[in-house]
Design a protein around this motif. Structure first.
Motif, PDB file in Angstrom:
ATOM      1  N   GLY A   9       0.809  -1.216   0.000  1.00 21.92           N
ATOM      2  CA  GLY A   9       0.000   0.000   0.000  1.00 21.92           C
ATOM      3  C   GLY A   9       0.839   1.261   0.000  1.00 21.92           C
ATOM      4  N   ASP A  10       2.023   1.203   0.611  1.00 16.36           N
ATOM      5  CA  ASP A  10       2.917   2.371   0.618  1.00 16.36           C
ATOM      6  C   ASP A  10       3.371   2.742  -0.789  1.00 16.36           C
ATOM      7  OD1 ASP A  10       2.726   2.449   3.371  1.00 16.36           O
ATOM      8  OD2 ASP A  10       4.624   1.407   3.720  1.00 16.36           O
ATOM      9  N   PHE A  11       3.326   1.770  -1.701  1.00 21.71           N
ATOM     10  CA  PHE A  11       3.717   2.001  -3.091  1.00 21.71           C
ATOM     11  C   PHE A  11       2.495   2.177  -3.998  1.00 21.71           C
ATOM     12  CE2 PHE A  11       7.293   0.038  -1.080  1.00 21.71           C
ATOM     13  CZ  PHE A  11       8.411   0.516  -1.723  1.00 21.71           C
ATOM     14  N   GLY A  12       1.294   2.111  -3.427  1.00 26.95           N
ATOM     15  CA  GLY A  12       0.075   2.131  -4.224  1.00 26.95           C
ATOM     16  C   GLY A  12      -0.137   0.839  -4.986  1.00 26.95           C
ATOM     17  N   TRP A  13       0.458  -0.240  -4.492  1.00 28.50           N
ATOM     18  CA  TRP A  13       0.428  -1.532  -5.194  1.00 28.50           C
ATOM     19  C   TRP A  13      -0.481  -2.549  -4.513  1.00 28.50           C
ATOM     20  CZ3 TRP A  13       6.334  -2.567  -6.436  1.00 28.50           C
ATOM     21  CH2 TRP A  13       6.764  -1.600  -7.372  1.00 28.50           C
ATOM     22  N   ASP A  14      -1.460  -2.082  -3.754  1.00 31.74           N
ATOM     23  CA  ASP A  14      -2.353  -2.979  -3.029  1.00 31.74           C
ATOM     24  C   ASP A  14      -3.739  -3.036  -3.655  1.00 31.74           C
ATOM     25  OD1 ASP A  14      -2.970  -0.344  -2.435  1.00 31.74           O
ATOM     26  OD2 ASP A  14      -3.440  -0.758  -0.313  1.00 31.74           O
ATOM     27  N   ARG A  15      -3.820  -2.759  -4.949  1.00 27.82           N
ATOM     28  CA  ARG A  15      -5.124  -2.670  -5.613  1.00 27.82           C
ATOM     29  C   ARG A  15      -5.033  -3.254  -7.016  1.00 27.82           C
ATOM     30  NH1 ARG A  15      -4.272   3.549  -4.615  1.00 27.82           N
ATOM     31  NH2 ARG A  15      -3.454   2.464  -2.786  1.00 27.82           N
ATOM     32  N   ALA A  16      -6.178  -3.287  -7.680  1.00 25.99           N
ATOM     33  CA  ALA A  16      -6.219  -3.810  -9.049  1.00 25.99           C
ATOM     34  C   ALA A  16      -5.240  -3.040  -9.927  1.00 25.99           C
ATOM     35  CB  ALA A  16      -7.634  -3.698  -9.604  1.00 25.99           C
ATOM     36  N   GLY A  17      -4.573  -3.753 -10.821  1.00 26.44           N
ATOM     37  CA  GLY A  17      -3.584  -3.139 -11.688  1.00 26.44           C
ATOM     38  C   GLY A  17      -2.202  -3.087 -11.089  1.00 26.44           C
ATOM     39  N   SER A  18      -2.036  -3.604  -9.874  1.00 22.47           N
ATOM     40  CA  SER A  18      -0.729  -3.614  -9.216  1.00 22.47           C
ATOM     41  C   SER A  18       0.265  -4.459  -9.998  1.00 22.47           C
ATOM     42  CB  SER A  18      -0.872  -4.192  -7.802  1.00 22.47           C
ATOM     43  OG  SER A  18       0.395  -4.426  -7.215  1.00 22.47           O
ATOM     44  N   PRO A  19       1.541  -4.050 -10.035  1.00 21.53           N
ATOM     45  CA  PRO A  19       2.551  -4.912 -10.642  1.00 21.53           C
ATOM     46  C   PRO A  19       2.933  -6.087  -9.738  1.00 21.53           C
ATOM     47  CG  PRO A  19       3.575  -2.940  -9.766  1.00 21.53           C
ATOM     48  CD  PRO A  19       2.100  -2.760  -9.598  1.00 21.53           C
ATOM     49  N   ALA A  20       2.383  -6.124  -8.543  1.00 20.52           N
ATOM     50  CA  ALA A  20       2.710  -7.200  -7.591  1.00 20.52           C
ATOM     51  C   ALA A  20       1.573  -8.203  -7.502  1.00 20.52           C
ATOM     52  CB  ALA A  20       2.988  -6.611  -6.212  1.00 20.52           C
ATOM     53  N   ARG A  21       1.938  -9.463  -7.331  1.00 22.62           N
ATOM     54  CA  ARG A  21       0.983 -10.519  -7.020  1.00 22.62           C
ATOM     55  C   ARG A  21       1.525 -11.313  -5.846  1.00 22.62           C
ATOM     56  NH1 ARG A  21       3.008 -11.544 -12.282  1.00 22.62           N
ATOM     57  NH2 ARG A  21       4.481 -13.295 -12.422  1.00 22.62           N
ATOM     58  N   VAL A  22       0.639 -11.956  -5.111  1.00 18.18           N
ATOM     59  CA  VAL A  22       1.026 -12.680  -3.902  1.00 18.18           C
ATOM     60  C   VAL A  22       0.817 -14.170  -4.134  1.00 18.18           C
ATOM     61  CG1 VAL A  22       0.656 -12.964  -1.432  1.00 18.18           C
ATOM     62  CG2 VAL A  22       0.402 -10.701  -2.478  1.00 18.18           C
TER      63      VAL A  22
END
Length: 275
Positions: free
Chosen positions: A157-170
């Protein structure tokens, strides 16, 4: 000059798989070090894979094993040590223990062989000059349980990567862990890792329809029906750990979405992708 093995391409309607660097370019460089990830980026890896564990003082670090005997020559447990204690350890020398005796070996920045925090790795990816994705595996069981996923989602979330379209997957082998991630961050992509083919019929009713499935290459080889079932169900498939031309061919024949490899440069060469 050595020629790359001939690869039979997938059907024209399918795009080639994404090449993901497993723990960095870990075939030649100590896994989970900044040096391994920088090397993977320089080689053209399109995504980076890492495992994360939580330290005693709440930091997510990129370490695979729960104890440090293999990669840092100590019997300590990641979960019982603070980040400052881990930062005193050498996470690189195990890969090439004779390097100090090689007068011709290039100078190595010691910072690139220390413990790597997830935050530092995400900063490296965010600052890179091209789009790079992240595949982050949470390790279980752990004494911290769901706190690992909560810390991970907060960090993303600090990178804005906790939502749809994120470059990250878990990714995880734990169904509970991925269910927790989807509750905390419904827009994130998740990958249900499968260690044994016979587990898929058990997991199938419980995983989301949009979840990615992550079988190991050996399971796809030994149980070809698994791959056929996943393709028939129109599942996106990400395969680990794909290191040879034969491995890659299995993946191309199935039309998988990503191959996770210790040798990203070799995979890209086999796929005909120029650096």
């Amino acid at each position: 000059m050595r020629r790359a093995p001939r690869i039979r391409r997938a059907a024209p309607s399918r795009t080639r798989p994404q090449v993901v660097a497993h723990r960095g370019s870990s075939h030649d460089t100590a896994e989970h070090t900044l040096a391994a990830y920088v090397k993977a980026l320089d080689e053209g890896a399109e995504a980076l894979e890492c495992d994360v564990r939580l330290t005693a003082d709440g930091h997510l670090v990129c370490v695979h094993d729960r104890d440090l005997r293999r990669t840092a020559s100590t019997s300590g447990l990641v979960s019982t040590m603070n980040l400052a204690e881990l930062d005193e350890l050498d996470f690189a020398s195990w890969k090439n223990p004779w390097a100090e005796m090689d007068d011709e070996a290039p100078e190595v920045d010691p910072e690139r062989g220390r413990v790597l925090t997830l935050r530092k790795l995400l900063e490296t990816v965010a600052d890179y000059d091209r789009h790079v994705e992240m595949a982050i595996e949470t390790k279980h069981p752990t004494r911290y349980g769901g706190l690992v996923e909560r810390r991970l989602v907060d960090t993303l979330g600090d990178f804005g990567w906790d939502r749809a379209g994120s470059p990250a997957r878990v990714m995880s082998f734990s169904l509970n862990a991925l269910t927790r991630v989807k509750r905390l961050a419904p827009g994130l992509d998740v990958v249900m890792l499968i260690e044994h083919a016979h587990l898929w019929p058990v997991l199938r009713p419980m995983v989301g329809d949009d979840w990615i499935i992550g079988p190991g290459i050996e399971e796809l080889r030994d149980h070809p029906g698994l791959g056929r079932h996943l393709v028939k169900a129109a599942r996106e498939v990400h395969v680990w750990t794909v290191n040879t031309a034969d491995d890659l061919q299995v993946c191309l024949d199935l039309g998988v979405g990503a191959v996770i490899s210790d040798r990203p440069a070799h995979m890209l060469e086999l796929l005909g992708v120029s650096g």
